[in-house]
Every structure is written in C-alpha cells, then in structure tokens.
Design an enzyme around this catalytic site. Structure first.
Site, PDB file in Angstrom:
ATOM      1  N   ARG A  71       0.854  -1.191   0.000  1.00 57.15           N
ATOM      2  CA  ARG A  71       0.000   0.000   0.000  1.00 57.15           C
ATOM      3  C   ARG A  71       0.888   1.238   0.000  1.00 57.15           C
ATOM      4  O   ARG A  71       1.969   1.234   0.578  1.00 57.15           O
ATOM      5  CB  ARG A  71      -0.882   0.021   1.248  1.00 57.15           C
ATOM      6  CG  ARG A  71      -2.094  -0.877   1.177  1.00 57.15           C
ATOM      7  CD  ARG A  71      -3.022  -0.676   2.367  1.00 57.15           C
ATOM      8  NE  ARG A  71      -2.384  -0.972   3.641  1.00 57.15           N
ATOM      9  CZ  ARG A  71      -1.956  -0.063   4.510  1.00 57.15           C
ATOM     10  NH1 ARG A  71      -2.100   1.217   4.255  1.00 57.15           N
ATOM     11  NH2 ARG A  71      -1.391  -0.427   5.641  1.00 57.15           N
ATOM     12  N   TYR A 199      -0.918  -3.896  -7.230  1.00 55.36           N
ATOM     13  CA  TYR A 199      -0.755  -4.603  -5.949  1.00 55.36           C
ATOM     14  C   TYR A 199      -2.069  -4.638  -5.168  1.00 55.36           C
ATOM     15  O   TYR A 199      -2.785  -3.630  -5.084  1.00 55.36           O
ATOM     16  CB  TYR A 199       0.342  -3.935  -5.097  1.00 55.36           C
ATOM     17  CG  TYR A 199       0.296  -4.405  -3.662  1.00 55.36           C
ATOM     18  CD1 TYR A 199       0.826  -5.648  -3.314  1.00 55.36           C
ATOM     19  CD2 TYR A 199      -0.362  -3.670  -2.677  1.00 55.36           C
ATOM     20  CE1 TYR A 199       0.718  -6.122  -2.021  1.00 55.36           C
ATOM     21  CE2 TYR A 199      -0.470  -4.144  -1.380  1.00 55.36           C
ATOM     22  CZ  TYR A 199       0.077  -5.366  -1.062  1.00 55.36           C
ATOM     23  OH  TYR A 199      -0.045  -5.854   0.217  1.00 55.36           O
ATOM     24  N   GLY A 201      -3.556  -4.342  -2.017  1.00 59.27           N
ATOM     25  CA  GLY A 201      -4.192  -3.330  -1.172  1.00 59.27           C
ATOM     26  C   GLY A 201      -4.560  -2.056  -1.914  1.00 59.27           C
ATOM     27  O   GLY A 201      -5.439  -1.307  -1.488  1.00 59.27           O
ATOM     28  N   LYS A 208      -9.514  -2.179   1.936  1.00 59.80           N
ATOM     29  CA  LYS A 208      -9.345  -0.983   2.769  1.00 59.80           C
ATOM     30  C   LYS A 208     -10.108   0.212   2.187  1.00 59.80           C
ATOM     31  O   LYS A 208     -10.663   1.026   2.921  1.00 59.80           O
ATOM     32  CB  LYS A 208      -7.866  -0.618   2.908  1.00 59.80           C
ATOM     33  CG  LYS A 208      -6.952  -1.753   3.352  1.00 59.80           C
ATOM     34  CD  LYS A 208      -7.239  -2.259   4.744  1.00 59.80           C
ATOM     35  CE  LYS A 208      -6.106  -3.140   5.236  1.00 59.80           C
ATOM     36  NZ  LYS A 208      -6.388  -3.860   6.464  1.00 59.80           N
ATOM     37  N   HIS A 228     -11.201  -1.403  11.777  1.00 58.07           N
ATOM     38  CA  HIS A 228     -10.074  -2.275  11.393  1.00 58.07           C
ATOM     39  C   HIS A 228      -9.890  -3.310  12.508  1.00 58.07           C
ATOM     40  O   HIS A 228      -8.929  -3.272  13.254  1.00 58.07           O
ATOM     41  CB  HIS A 228      -8.834  -1.389  11.222  1.00 58.07           C
ATOM     42  CG  HIS A 228      -7.655  -2.086  10.651  1.00 58.07           C
ATOM     43  ND1 HIS A 228      -6.378  -1.629  10.839  1.00 58.07           N
ATOM     44  CD2 HIS A 228      -7.541  -3.202   9.887  1.00 58.07           C
ATOM     45  CE1 HIS A 228      -5.526  -2.432  10.226  1.00 58.07           C
ATOM     46  NE2 HIS A 228      -6.197  -3.393   9.651  1.00 58.07           N
ATOM     47  N   SER A 250      -0.228  -2.887  12.735  1.00 62.27           N
ATOM     48  CA  SER A 250       0.470  -3.977  12.049  1.00 62.27           C
ATOM     49  C   SER A 250       1.580  -4.536  12.945  1.00 62.27           C
ATOM     50  O   SER A 250       2.081  -3.847  13.842  1.00 62.27           O
ATOM     51  CB  SER A 250       1.061  -3.480  10.734  1.00 62.27           C
ATOM     52  OG  SER A 250       1.964  -2.436  10.986  1.00 62.27           O
ATOM     53  N   CYS A 252       1.412  -6.833  15.217  1.00 64.39           N
ATOM     54  CA  CYS A 252       1.025  -7.093  16.613  1.00 64.39           C
ATOM     55  C   CYS A 252       0.256  -8.408  16.758  1.00 64.39           C
ATOM     56  O   CYS A 252      -0.427  -8.624  17.759  1.00 64.39           O
ATOM     57  CB  CYS A 252       0.193  -5.935  17.156  1.00 64.39           C
ATOM     58  SG  CYS A 252       1.167  -4.459  17.458  1.00 64.39           S
ATOM     59  N   LYS A 254      -2.304  -9.775  14.893  1.00 65.71           N
ATOM     60  CA  LYS A 254      -3.760  -9.721  14.734  1.00 65.71           C
ATOM     61  C   LYS A 254      -4.318 -11.001  14.097  1.00 65.71           C
ATOM     62  O   LYS A 254      -5.291 -11.581  14.581  1.00 65.71           O
ATOM     63  CB  LYS A 254      -4.088  -8.506  13.858  1.00 65.71           C
ATOM     64  CG  LYS A 254      -5.556  -8.203  13.712  1.00 65.71           C
ATOM     65  CD  LYS A 254      -5.720  -6.917  12.925  1.00 65.71           C
ATOM     66  CE  LYS A 254      -7.148  -6.681  12.562  1.00 65.71           C
ATOM     67  NZ  LYS A 254      -7.263  -5.724  11.465  1.00 65.71           N
ATOM     68  N   ASN A 256      -2.900 -13.907  13.962  1.00 70.36           N
ATOM     69  CA  ASN A 256      -2.687 -15.039  14.876  1.00 70.36           C
ATOM     70  C   ASN A 256      -3.780 -15.090  15.940  1.00 70.36           C
ATOM     71  O   ASN A 256      -4.254 -16.169  16.314  1.00 70.36           O
ATOM     72  CB  ASN A 256      -1.315 -14.931  15.552  1.00 70.36           C
ATOM     73  CG  ASN A 256      -0.175 -15.130  14.568  1.00 70.36           C
ATOM     74  OD1 ASN A 256      -0.385 -15.625  13.474  1.00 70.36           O
ATOM     75  ND2 ASN A 256       1.023 -14.742  14.947  1.00 70.36           N
ATOM     76  N   ASP A 279      -9.808  -9.068   9.889  1.00 70.27           N
ATOM     77  CA  ASP A 279      -9.269  -7.752   9.527  1.00 70.27           C
ATOM     78  C   ASP A 279     -10.250  -6.598   9.669  1.00 70.27           C
ATOM     79  O   ASP A 279      -9.868  -5.526  10.112  1.00 70.27           O
ATOM     80  CB  ASP A 279      -8.753  -7.803   8.085  1.00 70.27           C
ATOM     81  CG  ASP A 279      -7.896  -6.600   7.726  1.00 70.27           C
ATOM     82  OD1 ASP A 279      -7.082  -6.185   8.566  1.00 70.27           O
ATOM     83  OD2 ASP A 279      -8.029  -6.075   6.603  1.00 70.27           O
ATOM     84  N   ASN A 371       6.483  -8.315   2.253  1.00 71.34           N
ATOM     85  CA  ASN A 371       5.044  -8.038   2.248  1.00 71.34           C
ATOM     86  C   ASN A 371       4.304  -8.951   1.253  1.00 71.34           C
ATOM     87  O   ASN A 371       3.233  -8.609   0.771  1.00 71.34           O
ATOM     88  CB  ASN A 371       4.776  -6.564   1.904  1.00 71.34           C
ATOM     89  CG  ASN A 371       3.342  -6.142   2.206  1.00 71.34           C
ATOM     90  OD1 ASN A 371       2.769  -6.535   3.225  1.00 71.34           O
ATOM     91  ND2 ASN A 371       2.733  -5.377   1.318  1.00 71.34           N
ATOM     92  N   ARG A 373       2.007 -11.997  -0.094  1.00 71.33           N
ATOM     93  CA  ARG A 373       0.635 -12.229   0.393  1.00 71.33           C
ATOM     94  C   ARG A 373       0.038 -13.543  -0.073  1.00 71.33           C
ATOM     95  O   ARG A 373       0.442 -14.114  -1.070  1.00 71.33           O
ATOM     96  CB  ARG A 373      -0.269 -11.100  -0.130  1.00 71.33           C
ATOM     97  CG  ARG A 373       0.098  -9.713   0.392  1.00 71.33           C
ATOM     98  CD  ARG A 373      -0.424  -9.503   1.782  1.00 71.33           C
ATOM     99  NE  ARG A 373       0.024  -8.261   2.387  1.00 71.33           N
ATOM    100  CZ  ARG A 373      -0.594  -7.689   3.409  1.00 71.33           C
ATOM    101  NH1 ARG A 373      -1.689  -8.237   3.919  1.00 71.33           N
ATOM    102  NH2 ARG A 373      -0.125  -6.582   3.940  1.00 71.33           N
ATOM    103  N   ARG A 404       2.260  -2.706  20.677  1.00 66.12           N
ATOM    104  CA  ARG A 404       3.521  -3.378  20.976  1.00 66.12           C
ATOM    105  C   ARG A 404       4.342  -2.418  21.838  1.00 66.12           C
ATOM    106  O   ARG A 404       4.953  -1.478  21.335  1.00 66.12           O
ATOM    107  CB  ARG A 404       4.229  -3.687  19.652  1.00 66.12           C
ATOM    108  CG  ARG A 404       5.546  -4.407  19.775  1.00 66.12           C
ATOM    109  CD  ARG A 404       6.177  -4.597  18.407  1.00 66.12           C
ATOM    110  NE  ARG A 404       5.647  -5.748  17.696  1.00 66.12           N
ATOM    111  CZ  ARG A 404       6.199  -6.954  17.690  1.00 66.12           C
ATOM    112  NH1 ARG A 404       7.307  -7.178  18.375  1.00 66.12           N
ATOM    113  NH2 ARG A 404       5.669  -7.940  17.009  1.00 66.12           N
ATOM    114  N   ASN A 501      -2.639 -16.417  24.729  1.00 68.91           N
ATOM    115  CA  ASN A 501      -3.409 -15.179  24.898  1.00 68.91           C
ATOM    116  C   ASN A 501      -4.860 -15.457  25.287  1.00 68.91           C
ATOM    117  O   ASN A 501      -5.545 -14.585  25.825  1.00 68.91           O
ATOM    118  CB  ASN A 501      -3.354 -14.347  23.614  1.00 68.91           C
ATOM    119  CG  ASN A 501      -1.945 -13.834  23.334  1.00 68.91           C
ATOM    120  OD1 ASN A 501      -1.137 -13.711  24.263  1.00 68.91           O
ATOM    121  ND2 ASN A 501      -1.637 -13.566  22.088  1.00 68.91           N
TER     122      ASN A 501
END
Length: 590
Positions: A71, A199, A201, A208, A228, A250, A252, A254, A256, A279, A371, A373, A404, A501
């Site tokens: 992006r 690309y 995004g 987005k 988001h 990003s 952090c 998400k 997972n 997302d 990056n 995908r 983070r 977690n």
C-alpha cells in the site's frame, strides 16, 4: 452482455468506457466456469503461474512489478470538498482538481485491453448489513482476487436492483508508474479511483478503500461503525460462545489472534475459538440494543512470511486450496510455494519473488518479498465460525485494543467506561521494531489501528465513537487494552503469546459477564493475578504480577506524549478525551 438494467450503473460504466477506451468489456457473473476461463487466460499470458494441483489444488502464483509491492500511504487521498473534513492525518486535494488529474491518467489507459465489470458485495448478499460496489478493472488478477475476497456476480446486481446506492470503483494498471500512482477516495461521491498499481491493497477496492475509508464515512452518516478489527468467538466448556472485536496496529499478531488455537489444557476442557473475521468489522446497534459485528469480507489477504505450522496453523491450512499467492518464491522441484518462516527447508532450485533463479540455502537475498501475500477463501479456515454467513452478524461483548510496548502498557487493563475506552483506543501505539525503517523504540500512535484507514477527520471519528456509546448506553461492550509484548531487560518477550493469549481473553470475557473481580489502578482496572489461569503457561504468578505493574513515571511520560499527539487535532478534539487525559494525569500524580 450487460447483467443489469440499472441506469445508475450503466450510465457510469459508459462514461468510464469512453474515458479508458478498452477494446472489450466483460461482465463478471460469478460463475466458476467464467472464473476458470479467466484463470486459463492469465496462465497463458504469464500473469499467473498454476501450482501443483495435487499439493495445492486450484492455487496460483502472481508476481507484481518490483516497484509495486505494498500500500502507498503517501499516494492515498481523501478528496472531500472541505480540506478540514479530511483532517490532519489524511492527504487531501480538491475533488475537481483530483478528478482532472486522474481523468488525464485514465484517458485511453485501457486501449488494447479488456475492461472487467465486477459487481461485488461487502457482507452477505441481501443482508441488512450488506453494501454493494462495482469495480471496473483491466486486471484479471484483480478479478480473481475480488472473487475470493468478496461475494461477486449476478446475485449482487439482482440485490442492488434499480438503486443508485452503490460504490463506484475504477482501477487501471496503466503503466504501473509509481510517480503517477494514486489511490483516491471521494467520500461525497461514493467513488474510489486507483491508477498505476497492480498490488492487492491498492487495487482490490473492496478491502481498505471501501470497507474502511468509504465505509467509515457511511457509518458516521448512517449511525454505524466500520473498524479495522478482527472478530472472534470464544466458546467455553458450557457451550456458550461470547464474541469480541479487536484492533491492533500492524506487526502485533492480529491474524494469529483471529485464528487462535487454545492451549492444550483449555482444549481438553472443551474450549474452542471461532474466527468470524481477521481484519475488518462493521458494527451496528441491533434491534436488542446491543452492538453486533459482521465481517464484510469473504476471504483473507494475509502476509505470508512468518506464517507456519507453529505460528498460525489455521492460516496456513486456509492457503492449501483455491488460493492466490503474490510475490512468494516458487519451488521448481515440485511447483509449490515457499516464503521465509514457512519452514527450515528453503528450496535450492527455485525462483525468487522477482522471478530470478534462487537457491534458498546459499542466497543472501530473500526468496519472498517481506510483504508477500496469500488471498485465501475464508471458508478454507478450519476455525471459521458457524456464524460467518449470518446476515445480522454476532453480538459483541468486548472491544479490545492493543499495541507493541516494551515496558509501558500492562498485559491487560479495562477502561472505566465507554468514554474512557474511546480514550484508550485513541492513544493506541506501538514502538518501532528493528524491522521498521528508522529508529528503534519510537512510539507511533495509531488510534484504533485506523490512522491510514479513516475516511474523514480523526477527531470527528472519535466523536462518532462517543456518540455510538450514548446510543448503546448500558448495553455497550466493555473496552480493554492488551499488550503481549512486554520485554525483560535483555529484550526477550515475557508473555508466551499466541494460543496462551486465550488466558487473558478468558478474564476479559469474565469481566464482561460479571464473573471476575478487578483491581483499580491509575490507568484503569487490572486483573487480580490469581484470576488468570497459568496452568502449563510457563509463567509463574510473580512474573504475571510484574506484567500487570503500572509504572507511574513511564505513564507520566506517556501522558506528555498524548498531549503532543492531541495537539494535532486542535479544537476539534472531543472534550471527553481531554477530560480523560486530565484525569489520568491527576491519578498518576497521587
């Protein structure tokens, strides 16, 4: 052949055809036969590479131009009539000026090419949540990705009927010229325009562009929220499923968290975790007065590097069929894909993401772009929620923010009420890691993880959150903040993270249902350490107590940083947020 008689759609398409001058027009009807024909065309031209049908059935590899791999926030614009409505965190240009610039770039841009007309739905077609869009593109790659990420085809046009209420999207690859690359949103016209990129995004306009930037404006105007956020269902041993929505910047974890696998002793006790979305969440007040969330997407557009059998087996399983991989390495021995962090056996006989010969055991270069995908159907995910196709979405009990932070934020804390929770979301931040360009340890604010995605003035967005709280009243979800990333003095993470977690999420859900106590602190409510299940966690009670400590000196520094950040928003900053900051400082001074 046209698939609709809707004049609002046909007249706009005629205008864009006259502008871009394609050789032919193909309407996407959503049929597997048509999509298969397009895949074959893309393979014939080299746009796609078909992968091993036995090991990766229905999977393909695509490579973007080397200058077109992410992006581009500096080329992303919000073009509303008044600059102040875009706010200090968005790029802005006068709409008429931008249209003139773009029309110049689009003129004749599809000569010698085919224009594909993609009718798509964000959300279950026909549901009260759904919003419809039409994307015009000259890229088969875009068509095939949109067919994974959204619900596409004739059924969308049938649901739209004669209504003019749809989002217009025009994408042209043009020359893939980075100097003339623009991703532009016209929220007052429900229009998105993207040029000179191929690309994901930047060109999958449902993601987005529509689902966050345009939808955030629609939500403000219509009384709902586009966020988001992942959506997660936690099923306890009694069979109750409780849902949360969570926003993270990003890097952090998400994805997972969205596909979390419970620790073994939780699994044995009967706990399950269901992914509703990884997302984006659209949230509305339901007929029962509670907040309900729906994932408007139909697939996952995930970062490949680091995804493996240990970090996220559910995400990996999602990519095993019907998936498009972008900018990863191609293993020539068995025609499969590879990326850094997939396993410890890089292929020796391969092509890297640029298409050059690559030996993963000797090369100093990366095989996959950082990056790179995968675009995978959500239905492939082993933990996809049974409620994934539910038209009304799921009821949300908790909203979780995170970042983070090495020392500042505790493992988890709860806001005092909704308004204080909006404050907690507004100050969300991460510290830069070695992976990010620039200095390490710099605090980067990313309110609600929406900094690059809010389609209007960020302070007005916070006000909208506050207004939604007034509508929800007593039925508002509880709001929490988590930090999985506290480090010791050597820089090692203290909390095990990943599946563990769930131990924190269990406490969060107990708080939402008045099943656990909390301890007051200057920043909000903290758990009693003994209320978090540590069985087999590899973390003892004293370590956990350390993870829950609030360092007043660090938080006083933090408050100073929040003041500086808030100054950006001038007199538009909601009073409730100023008040929350003052109260925080007063509590820290006690």
């Amino acid at each position: 052949m046209e698939l609709t008689q809707n004049r609002a759609v046909l007249d706009w398409i005629d205008q864009m055809v006259n502008l871009c001058q394609p050789d032919s027009i193909v309407w996407i009807d959503g049929s597997e036969a048509q999509l298969e024909e397009l895949r074959a065309q893309a393979v014939a031209t080299g746009e796609l590479t078909k992968l091993n049908e036995e090991k990766l059935p229905g999977c393909y590899l695509h490579r973007t131009a080397p200058n077109d791999v992410a992006r581009v926030e500096d080329r992303t614009f919000i073009c509303c009539r008044k600059q102040e409505d875009a706010g200090p965190t968005n790029n802005w240009m006068d709409p008429q000026e931008m249209y003139a610039k773009l029309f110049h770039l689009y003129t004749g841009a599809m000569k010698g090419r085919t224009m594909y007309v993609i009718p798509y739905s964000m959300g279950v077609v026909g549901s009260p949540f759904a919003k419809y869009g039409i994307e015009l593109t000259d890229s088969i790659y875009v068509v095939l990705n949109m067919a994974i990420m959204t619900r596409v085809g004739r059924q969308v046009l049938d649901a739209l009927g004669d209504s003019p209420d749809y989002v217009k999207g025009l994408h042209a690859k043009a020359d893939i010229d980075p100097e003339n690359r623009y991703i532009v949103h016209f929220p007052e016209d429900n229009t998105i325009m993207s040029v000179n990129s191929g690309y994901g995004g930047n060109v999958l306009l449902g993601k987005k562009c529509f689902a966050l930037r345009i939808a955030s404006v629609l939500g403000r105007d219509q009384g709902w929220m586009a966020e988001h956020m992942l959506i997660l269902g936690i099923q306890n041993p009694q069979g109750e499923v409780r849902y949360l929505a969570a926003a993270f910047p990003s890097a952090c974890g998400k994805t997972n968290l969205a596909m979390l696998i419970p620790p073994e002793h939780y699994r044995k006790a009967g706990w399950k975790v269901w992914c509703v979305g990884d997302d984006i969440a659209w949230l509305r007040v339901g007929e029962d007065g509670r907040l309900w969330a729906m994932n408007p997407e139909y697939g996952f557009f995930g970062v490949a590097p680091g995804t493996n059998e240990k970090s996220n087996p559910n995400a990996l399983a999602s990519t095993r069929k019907g998936t498009i991989f972008t900018n990863v390495a191609l293993n020539l021995d068995d025609n499969t894909v590879w990326w850094e962090g997939l396993d410890k056996n890089p292929p020796q006989h391969a092509l890297d993401w640029l298409g050059n010969p690559w030996n993963g055991t000797t090369s100093a270069e990366k095989g996959a772009h950082p990056n790179s995908r995968f675009t995978a159907p959500a239905q492939n995910c082993p933990c996809i929620s049974p409620e994934f196709e539910r038209p009304t979405g799921v009821p949300i009990s908790a909203i979780v923010f995170g970042g983070r932070r090495a020392k500042t934020a505790p493992l988890v804390y709860q806001s005092r009420d909704w308004d204080h929770g909006v404050f907690v979301g507004s100050i969300m931040a991460s510290e830069t890691t070695a992976a990010a360009a620039g200095a390490v340890g710099v605090v980067r604010r990313d309110p609600m993880a929406m900094l690059p995605f809010c389609g209007y003035h960020m302070a007005d967005y916070w006000q909208h959150w506050l207004d939604m709280g007034k509508v929800l009243g007593e039925k508002a979800p509880k709001i929490f903040n988590v930090n999985w990333f506290r480090t010791d003095d050597e820089g090692h993470f203290i909390w095990p993270g990943f599946g563990d977690n769930l131990r924190v999420l269990e406490w969060i859900m107990k708080r939402c249902f008045d099943e656990a106590d909390a301890v007051d602190s200057p920043i909000g409510y903290l758990p009693k350490a003994e209320d978090i299940d540590l069985e087999d966690a590899g973390v003892d009670l004293n370590t956990l107590k350390g993870l829950l400590e609030v360092d007043r000196a660090l938080w006083q520094e933090e408050a100073a940083g929040i003041h500086t950040f808030y100054q950006k928003f001038g007199n538009k900053l909601p009073q409730e947020l100023s008040d929350s900051l003052e109260k925080l400082e007063a509590r820290l001074a006690k």
